[in-house]
Design a protein around this motif. Structure first.
Motif, PDB file in Angstrom:
ATOM      1  N   VAL A 283       0.838  -1.210   0.000  1.00 18.46           N
ATOM      2  CA  VAL A 283       0.000   0.000   0.000  1.00 18.46           C
ATOM      3  C   VAL A 283       0.867   1.253   0.000  1.00 18.46           C
ATOM      4  O   VAL A 283       0.598   2.222  -0.722  1.00 18.46           O
ATOM      5  CB  VAL A 283      -0.942  -0.022   1.230  1.00 18.46           C
ATOM      6  CG1 VAL A 283      -1.660   1.323   1.381  1.00 18.46           C
ATOM      7  CG2 VAL A 283      -1.959  -1.143   1.095  1.00 18.46           C
ATOM      8  N   HIS A 284       1.922   1.253   0.795  1.00 18.68           N
ATOM      9  CA  HIS A 284       2.797   2.425   0.850  1.00 18.68           C
ATOM     10  C   HIS A 284       3.542   2.657  -0.462  1.00 18.68           C
ATOM     11  O   HIS A 284       3.998   3.780  -0.720  1.00 18.68           O
ATOM     12  CB  HIS A 284       3.813   2.258   1.987  1.00 18.68           C
ATOM     13  CG  HIS A 284       3.180   2.218   3.344  1.00 18.68           C
ATOM     14  ND1 HIS A 284       2.119   3.023   3.701  1.00 18.68           N
ATOM     15  CD2 HIS A 284       3.470   1.452   4.442  1.00 18.68           C
ATOM     16  CE1 HIS A 284       1.777   2.776   4.952  1.00 18.68           C
ATOM     17  NE2 HIS A 284       2.581   1.827   5.424  1.00 18.68           N
ATOM     18  N   LEU A 285       3.626   1.631  -1.303  1.00 16.26           N
ATOM     19  CA  LEU A 285       4.386   1.776  -2.546  1.00 16.26           C
ATOM     20  C   LEU A 285       3.524   2.117  -3.755  1.00 16.26           C
ATOM     21  O   LEU A 285       3.985   2.820  -4.668  1.00 16.26           O
ATOM     22  CB  LEU A 285       5.164   0.480  -2.835  1.00 16.26           C
ATOM     23  CG  LEU A 285       6.308   0.151  -1.872  1.00 16.26           C
ATOM     24  CD1 LEU A 285       6.862  -1.234  -2.157  1.00 16.26           C
ATOM     25  CD2 LEU A 285       7.410   1.201  -1.987  1.00 16.26           C
ATOM     26  N   ILE A 286       2.262   1.662  -3.814  1.00 14.56           N
ATOM     27  CA  ILE A 286       1.461   1.846  -5.035  1.00 14.56           C
ATOM     28  C   ILE A 286       0.296   2.818  -4.859  1.00 14.56           C
ATOM     29  O   ILE A 286      -0.376   3.141  -5.843  1.00 14.56           O
ATOM     30  CB  ILE A 286       0.921   0.495  -5.540  1.00 14.56           C
ATOM     31  CG1 ILE A 286      -0.100  -0.090  -4.559  1.00 14.56           C
ATOM     32  CG2 ILE A 286       2.052  -0.481  -5.776  1.00 14.56           C
ATOM     33  CD1 ILE A 286      -0.797  -1.329  -5.081  1.00 14.56           C
ATOM     34  N   SER A 287       0.018   3.265  -3.643  1.00 15.14           N
ATOM     35  CA  SER A 287      -1.058   4.248  -3.471  1.00 15.14           C
ATOM     36  C   SER A 287      -0.622   5.611  -3.992  1.00 15.14           C
ATOM     37  O   SER A 287       0.565   5.836  -4.287  1.00 15.14           O
ATOM     38  CB  SER A 287      -1.447   4.341  -1.995  1.00 15.14           C
ATOM     39  OG  SER A 287      -0.355   4.813  -1.227  1.00 15.14           O
ATOM     40  N   ALA A 288      -1.580   6.516  -4.138  1.00 15.70           N
ATOM     41  CA  ALA A 288      -1.264   7.856  -4.654  1.00 15.70           C
ATOM     42  C   ALA A 288      -0.269   8.561  -3.743  1.00 15.70           C
ATOM     43  O   ALA A 288       0.700   9.186  -4.213  1.00 15.70           O
ATOM     44  CB  ALA A 288      -2.552   8.680  -4.775  1.00 15.70           C
ATOM     45  N   GLU A 289      -0.480   8.453  -2.459  1.00 13.08           N
ATOM     46  CA  GLU A 289       0.442   9.080  -1.525  1.00 13.08           C
ATOM     47  C   GLU A 289       1.825   8.435  -1.606  1.00 13.08           C
ATOM     48  O   GLU A 289       2.856   9.119  -1.580  1.00 13.08           O
ATOM     49  CB  GLU A 289      -0.097   8.956  -0.098  1.00 13.08           C
ATOM     50  CG  GLU A 289      -1.421   9.663   0.148  1.00 13.08           C
ATOM     51  CD  GLU A 289      -2.629   8.818  -0.202  1.00 13.08           C
ATOM     52  OE1 GLU A 289      -3.746   9.191   0.143  1.00 13.08           O
ATOM     53  OE2 GLU A 289      -2.443   7.757  -0.844  1.00 13.08           O
ATOM     54  N   GLY A 290       1.838   7.106  -1.710  1.00 17.19           N
ATOM     55  CA  GLY A 290       3.114   6.426  -1.789  1.00 17.19           C
ATOM     56  C   GLY A 290       3.864   6.730  -3.067  1.00 17.19           C
ATOM     57  O   GLY A 290       5.091   6.917  -3.048  1.00 17.19           O
ATOM     58  N   LEU A 291       3.141   6.817  -4.192  1.00 18.84           N
ATOM     59  CA  LEU A 291       3.800   7.138  -5.464  1.00 18.84           C
ATOM     60  C   LEU A 291       4.346   8.558  -5.443  1.00 18.84           C
ATOM     61  O   LEU A 291       5.441   8.828  -5.962  1.00 18.84           O
ATOM     62  CB  LEU A 291       2.810   6.957  -6.620  1.00 18.84           C
ATOM     63  CG  LEU A 291       2.400   5.498  -6.918  1.00 18.84           C
ATOM     64  CD1 LEU A 291       1.303   5.470  -7.974  1.00 18.84           C
ATOM     65  CD2 LEU A 291       3.596   4.678  -7.354  1.00 18.84           C
TER      66      LEU A 291
END
Length: 319
Positions: A283-291
């Motif tokens: 989740v931390h890698l592919i979410s909008a915030e993560g991206l």
């Protein structure tokens, strides 16, 4: 009239020597008869049974059994009063009660072995795939399409969970996390599949044993009620022992089944916790915030590298 018994005074008088020969003979015969009646082996309460005859070659020889063979009825009673101890005797005595226990044990063993194979850690969460997948995402070498293709090429429960999250690539973290939760619930139901069957066997087997005990007790009391008064205690003890065999079989199936159910349920919980941790990293890698955070981090890294390189080039030109 001839006196059969004489007083001690008569035997002790000196007239005994002068008694007539016929009277002394009668006294000796009576004494001998009384002795035989009192000490004869035929005076015992039990009647001696006939001897056993064995055939040796072409001759019939009397066996060395002083009591002779037991009648068929007595032999049957003694055989029935022996508590079964060998597997053959137990199977013969339990009869149709043994069938449900055999079926329950086969079901329990089948699904225990099946779950042990399915719940292997390397099959549910292949470590090499997870580490490589997350590393490629951190390095920015995967996009939504390539990440989804990689998950489909490596079928496993954790890959299916990752695929649900990858389909929400670039969405807010709440949507990505919800998609991963939905996929995780589907995989959890597959991991817990057939555990209820094992738990059911562990619950039903003692009840079948209890039912067999009650039926065995009813049969034992019916047999006692229809039999003679002698030997009732022995028949009751044997009936109780045979009835308790069913309870022993039920517990023998239920205890291992319950232990394996608890072990497999604990393994499922451990795998789910590990899958959840890996899903949070996704989740931390592919979410909008993560991206966005990854892009900013890469931009900052690129800027720092460019600045350092520029300074290095200027220093080299001055020298």
């Amino acid at each position: 009239m001839i006196k059969l018994f004489h007083s001690p005074q008569e035997f002790s008088t000196p007239d005994l020597a002068v008694q007539s020969p016929s009277r002394r003979l009668v006294s000796l015969v009576v004494t001998l008869l009384v002795t035989l009646v009192l000490f004869s082996p035929f005076a015992s309460a039990q009647e001696r049974l006939p001897k056993v005859v064995e055939q040796r070659g072409d001759q019939l020889v009397e066996a060395a059994d002083p009591d002779g063979p037991l009648p068929e009825s007595v032999a049957a009673v003694k055989q029935r009063q022996v508590i079964p101890s060998t597997p053959e005797d137990i199977i013969e005595e339990m009869g149709y009660f043994l069938l449900p226990f055999v079926i329950a044990s086969i079901i329990s063993m089948w699904f225990i072995i099946e779950r042990l194979v399915i719940l292997r850690s390397g099959r549910v969460i292949p470590r090499h795939f997870v580490s490589r997948f997350l590393k490629l995402l951190r390095d920015g070498k995967l996009n939504a399409r390539s990440a989804l293709k990689l998950c489909e090429e490596n079928p496993s429960p954790i890959a299916s969970v990752f695929a649900h999250g990858v389909r929400k690539w670039g969405k807010p973290s709440v949507e990505v996390e919800q998609a991963i939760i939905d996929g995780g619930e589907r995989q959890l139901s597959q991991l817990r599949k057939h555990l209820r069957v094992i738990n059911g066997v562990a619950t039903v087997a003692p009840l079948m044993g209890l039912l067999g005990t009650v039926i065995g007790m009813i049969q034992a009391f019916n047999e006692i009620a229809n039999s003679s008064a002698m030997g009732k205690a022995e028949e009751l003890a044997v009936g109780i022992a045979m009835a308790l065999l069913t309870t022993a079989f039920g517990l023998g199936i239920a205890i291992p089944s319950l232990i394996m159910y608890m072990y497999l349920a604990g393994r499922v919980d451990g795998l789910v916790m590990e899958m959840d941790q890996n899903a949070q990293d996704l989740v931390h890698l592919i979410s909008a915030e993560g991206l966005a955070a990854s892009a900013a981090s890469r931009k900052a890294t690129t800027t720092t590298t460019t600045t350092a390189k520029t300074k290095t080039d200027k220093a080299a030109s001055k020298s």
